[in-house]
Design an enzyme around this catalytic site. Structure first.
Site, mmCIF file in Angstrom:
data_model
loop_
_atom_site.group_PDB
_atom_site.id
_atom_site.type_symbol
_atom_site.label_atom_id
_atom_site.label_comp_id
_atom_site.label_asym_id
_atom_site.label_seq_id
_atom_site.Cartn_x
_atom_site.Cartn_y
_atom_site.Cartn_z
ATOM 1 N N CYS A 68 54.717 38.539 50.731
ATOM 2 C CA CYS A 68 53.966 39.634 50.430
ATOM 3 C C CYS A 68 54.416 40.562 49.791
ATOM 4 O O CYS A 68 52.987 41.232 48.390
ATOM 5 C CB CYS A 68 53.146 40.934 51.515
ATOM 6 S SG CYS A 68 54.728 41.312 52.333
ATOM 7 N N HIS A 107 54.036 45.034 54.655
ATOM 8 C CA HIS A 107 53.179 44.580 54.190
ATOM 9 C C HIS A 107 52.149 45.232 53.623
ATOM 10 O O HIS A 107 52.085 46.253 53.485
ATOM 11 C CB HIS A 107 52.174 43.572 55.113
ATOM 12 C CG HIS A 107 51.330 42.273 54.658
ATOM 13 N ND1 HIS A 107 51.814 41.523 54.142
ATOM 14 C CD2 HIS A 107 49.650 42.871 54.656
ATOM 15 C CE1 HIS A 107 50.824 41.447 53.854
ATOM 16 N NE2 HIS A 107 49.218 41.364 54.016
ATOM 17 N N ASP A 122 44.282 40.176 50.112
ATOM 18 C CA ASP A 122 45.458 39.662 50.206
ATOM 19 C C ASP A 122 46.411 38.722 50.357
ATOM 20 O O ASP A 122 45.718 37.701 50.998
ATOM 21 C CB ASP A 122 45.278 40.133 51.691
ATOM 22 C CG ASP A 122 46.935 40.458 52.656
ATOM 23 O OD1 ASP A 122 47.918 39.582 52.123
ATOM 24 O OD2 ASP A 122 46.998 40.732 53.791
#
Length: 290
Positions: A68, A107, A122
């Site tokens: 991420c 994250h 995302d």
């Protein structure tokens, strides 16, 4: 760094002169369909960095994926280049073994504002909790996507993402009790605050995640990518193909173990990933499931 090369990487050939929702949804979906969520660098003796130029070279030029902090940071650059209004945020991932959120923001996600509405973009969570298109930041609203129903819940200053999926239907009985199978239908994914975070905010966490024996990323080699009908994943030596079957409220899961001699072939054929250095697969017990 060239935005046109990024578009070529994800196969986007549309117009990008408007920072609108339709375009955002298109590039978001193309990204998750072409750029794997993967942590293979850790298990190839490579250093993962928060340097945007290095990430661009890795993902765009070398046809790799990333986790991420790499992929969503690259996506924030794309958003900026395209003229979107956005804020980078940090999220705490839910740890199913501890039944609580991890104490650190590991994250990285992006909140995008379009026409007075906010959306969570995302592109790098992977496996069954990967969203294909941005989520509206409306508390309690069910938002259906191919893998299930996502919803954001507001709890004071904190936002929580949860997902309701379907029953896993494992085709190979030998894997019916695999620790990778998530039998929870509804699960908490992560939480976040609306506090802007720069890349430097994730430096210590990135170092911890790729060096500590307490990090699940040092305990599992992971590569996953979304497909038009589900997703693929290679975790350690276990290769999985998941097909979403909403008509029967199931996810059909095909699993098999891959010998070392075939790992490179599977990465190339199933994920379009070619590694420069030799991968040492690993799949120790940790809080990670399909």
């Amino acid at each position: 760094m060239d935005l046109r090369e990024y578009f070529k990487r994800i196969g986007f050939s549309g117009l990008n002169d408007k920072a609108d929702l339709d375009t955002l949804c298109t590039i978001h979906k193309l990204h998750v369909m072409t750029i794997p969520f993967e942590n293979l660098s850790i298990h190839c003796g490579e250093k993962i960095t928060m340097d945007l130029k290095v990430i661009y070279e890795k993902i765009v030029c070398d046809n790799r994926g990333g986790w991420c902090c790499e992929s969503n940071l690259l996506f924030s650059w794309v958003l900026k280049e395209m003229g979107y209004t956005f804020t980078t945020l940090g999220a705490k991932v839910f740890n199913s073994l501890k039944n609580d959120f991890n104490p650190w923001e590991s994250h990285l996600i992006n909140m995008v504002e379009i026409d007075g509405m906010s959306y969570i973009a995302d592109v790098s969570y992977g496996v069954s909790c990967q969203i294909w298109r941005p989520l509206e930041m409306i508390s309690g609203k069910d938002q259906s996507q191919p893998s299930g129903v996502f919803r954001l819940l507001k709890d004071g200053d904190r936002w929580i993402l949860e997902k309701t999926g379907r029953k896993p239907l494992v085709q190979n009985e030998a894997f019916a009790n695999s620790s990778l199978i998530d039998k929870r239908v509804t699960k908490t994914v992560y939480s976040y605050l609306l506090k802007p975070r720069g890349a430097d905010h994730f430096l210590k966490t990135t170092e911890f995640l790729q060096t500590s024996c307490e990090s699940l990323f040092t305990q599992k080699s992971i590569c996953s990518i979304q497909t038009p009908t589900g997703f693929r994943a290679l975790i350690g030596w276990t290769y999985s193909e998941v097909t979403f079957n909403p008509q029967e409220d199931t996810d059909i899961i095909e699993m098999r173990d891959i010998p070392d001699s075939e790992i490179e072939t599977v990465l190339k054929e199933k994920f379009n990933v070619t590694l420069r250095n030799k991968l040492t697969p690993i799949n120790n017990k940790a809080a990670y499931k399909l």
